[in-house]
Design an enzyme around this catalytic site. Structure first.
Site, PDB file in Angstrom:
ATOM      1  N   ARG A   4      57.428  57.767  13.736  1.00  0.00           N
ATOM      2  CA  ARG A   4      58.881  57.765  13.607  1.00  0.00           C
ATOM      3  C   ARG A   4      59.532  57.058  14.787  1.00  0.00           C
ATOM      4  O   ARG A   4      60.582  56.428  14.649  1.00  0.00           O
ATOM      5  CB  ARG A   4      59.418  59.203  13.472  1.00  0.00           C
ATOM      6  N   TYR A  63      79.266  44.658  -0.858  1.00  0.00           N
ATOM      7  CA  TYR A  63      78.310  45.319  -1.750  1.00  0.00           C
ATOM      8  C   TYR A  63      78.789  46.747  -2.018  1.00  0.00           C
ATOM      9  O   TYR A  63      79.207  47.458  -1.105  1.00  0.00           O
ATOM     10  CB  TYR A  63      76.933  45.317  -1.090  1.00  0.00           C
ATOM     11  N   ASP A  99      76.569  41.177   7.974  1.00  0.00           N
ATOM     12  CA  ASP A  99      75.462  41.338   7.031  1.00  0.00           C
ATOM     13  C   ASP A  99      75.028  39.942   6.603  1.00  0.00           C
ATOM     14  O   ASP A  99      75.765  39.218   5.935  1.00  0.00           O
ATOM     15  CB  ASP A  99      75.922  42.159   5.825  1.00  0.00           C
ATOM     16  N   LYS A 154      65.464  42.194   0.125  1.00  0.00           N
ATOM     17  CA  LYS A 154      65.846  40.974  -0.578  1.00  0.00           C
ATOM     18  C   LYS A 154      64.997  39.787  -0.115  1.00  0.00           C
ATOM     19  O   LYS A 154      63.793  39.796  -0.276  1.00  0.00           O
ATOM     20  CB  LYS A 154      67.344  40.737  -0.400  1.00  0.00           C
TER      21      LYS A 154
END
Length: 377
Positions: free
Chosen positions: A46, A98, A170, A195
Site C-alpha cells: 500500500r 467527464y 486532466d 485509457k
C-alpha cells in the site's frame, strides 16, 4: 530523448540483476526487513511496490514531473487529490467535464465543504471573473469530455499567478505523448491510465503527476493513508501498454482525422467536434500547446432516431463506455458518461439525445468509416 523513445526507455527496472527486459510483477503484499530499523526500501505494498514504483517513475518522466502516484482508477486519483482541500476552499472547474468528475464534486466534495464553481475555462475572462480570495485551484480538462473544448493552459497559469492557486489539468485525452501540461505551467497533471496509457481496455488505473516535492510528499501521505493504490499486476499492464503509446496515438490520430473529415460531409451529421479540424475554434491554440490532436471525436446527428440506429447497428465499432483502447468505441454520453448530470445542465452543455462520442482506435480507417456509413444510410 524523443517522446516515442521515452515511452520505451525513459525508466528501466533497477531492482533486480536478472537482465529481464520487462519489469517483474512483484506480487507481494509485504516485504521482509534485513534487521531492526533497516528496510530494503519496500515495506508494504500500500505504501510502495517495485512494480508500481516503476510505472510511477515512467509516467513522471513522460510528463516531466517531479513525482507520480499510481491509483486503482482515474476516479481514485481525483478522489485522493481532492483531499488536499479543506472546507471553505473554492475550486474553479471546467464546465464541460467527464460526468464521473462532476459526480464526485457534487456528491462528495460539496459534502466535505469544498465549493465548486463551473466555468468555461476556454474563456480566460470568464476564469478571471470567477476567481476570488477563496480560490485554491483551477481544475480543467483539455480537450474536454465530451465537447472537445481546449483551454490555454499557459494563459490560465498567467491568470492564477504563482501563489496559492493550484493549476490541475486532466491530460487523459492527449496523453504525455501529445501534450505536457506541467511544461505549460500546470502544478498537477491527472490521467485515467485506464485509457490511452494502458491502451488495451484490460485494466483500470489512475495517475497524479506533480511539479514539486512538497506536493509529492502531501500526495504520497494521502495515497498511503487512503489506500486506493494500483496493484502490481495492473502496474505491469500499464507499463507494458506505455511501450506502444507512441505508435498507438499516431495511428489512432491518423484514423480520427480521416473519420472526422468523413463525418463533416455526411448529410445526417449536424456538427463535428474534433480538435484536429482546421475550423475548430481552438485549432491554432492546440497546435501551439500540443504535438497532436488525439483521437476523440464527438458529433451530433439529425435526430435521436439516427443516434439510436447507429448505436444499435454498428458491428466493427463497439457500443461501450470508456475510450483510448485499440478498439474503436462509440458512447452515448446522455445515458452513459453523463447520466448523473442533471438534464438541464447536460442540455446547456450540448449533451443531448443527438450527441455521440467516438474513441477512434487503430483499425483500418476505411473499415471504421464503412461501418459508420452502413448504419447511417
Amino acid at each position: 530523448m524523443k517522446p516515442e523513445t521515452a515511452c520505451v526507455h525513459a525508466v528501466r527496472d533497477a531492482t533486480h540483476s536478472t537482465g529481464a527486459v520487462a519489469v517483474p510483477i512483484y506480487q507481494s503484499a509485504t516485504f521482509s526487513h534485513p534487521a531492526i530499523g533497516e528496510s530494503t526500501g519496500y515495506d508494504y505494498t500500500r505504501a510502495t511496490n517495485p512494480t508500481r514504483e516503476h510505472v510511477e517513475k515512467l509516467v513522471a518522466a513522460l510528463e516531466g514531473g517531479v513525482d507520480a502516484q499510481a491509483f486503482s482508477s482515474g476516479m481514485a486519483a481525483i478522489g485522493t487529490l481532492m483531499e488536499l482541500f479543506s472546507p471553505g476552499d473554492e475550486i474553479i472547474a471546467t464546465d464541460d467535464l467527464y460526468g464521473g468528475s462532476i459526480r464526485l464534486f457534487e456528491h462528495v466534495s460539496r459534502k466535505n465543504g469544498v465549493d465548486i464553481r463551473y466555468v468555461d475555462t476556454s474563456d480566460l475572462e470568464a476564469v478571471r471573473a470567477a476567481m476570488t480570495g477563496r480560490t485554491r485551484a483551477i481544475f480543467m480538462e483539455s480537450p474536454t469530455n465530451p465537447m472537445m473544448k481546449v483551454t490555454d493552459i499557459a494563459g490560465i497559469r498567467a491568470l492564477a499567478g504563482t501563489g496559492d492557486i493550484l493549476l490541475i489539468v486532466d491530460n487523459t485525452f492527449l496523453t504525455p505523448y501529445f501534450c505536457n501540461p506541467i511544461a505549460l505551467g500546470a502544478d498537477i497533471c491527472i490521467h485515467s491510465g485506464t485509457k490511452y496509457l494502458s491502451g488495451h481496455n484490460d485494466t483500470l488505473a489512475g495517475f497524479i503527476v506533480v511539479n514539486s516535492q512538497e506536493l509529492a510528499e502531501r500526495l504520497r501521505f494521502l495515497q498511503k493513508t487512503i489506500g486506493g493504490v494500483l496493484s502490481p499486476f495492473d502496474a505491469f499492464l500499464v507499463a507494458r501498454g506505455i511501450k506502444t503509446l507512441a505508435i498507438r496515438m499516431e495511428k489512432a490520430q491518423e484514423n480520427a482525422i480521416r473519420v472526422a473529415r468523413w463525418l463533416v460531409k455526411h448529410p445526417k451529421v449536424t456538427a463535428v467536434h474534433y480538435v484536429g479540424l482546421p475550423d475548430h475554434p481552438a485549432y491554432a491554440l492546440s497546435r501551439r500547446q500540443a504535438r497532436g490532436f488525439g483521437a476523440m471525436i464527438s458529433f451530433s446527428v439529425d435526430s435521436a432516431q439516427t443516434a439510436s440506429a447507429i448505436l444499435e447497428n454498428v458491428k466493427l465499432i463497439l457500443f461501450a463506455e470508456s475510450l483510448g483502447g485499440v478498439e474503436t468505441l462509440i458512447t452515448y454520453p446522455i445515458t452513459q458518461t453523463h447520466a448523473d448530470v442533471p438534464e438541464s445542465e447536460r442540455l446547456a452543455r450540448g449533451i443531448d439525445e443527438r450527441l455521440l462520442r467516438l474513441s477512434v482506435g487503430i483499425e483500418a480507417a476505411g473499415d471504421i468509416i464503412e461501418d459508420l456509413e452502413r448504419v447511417m444510410e
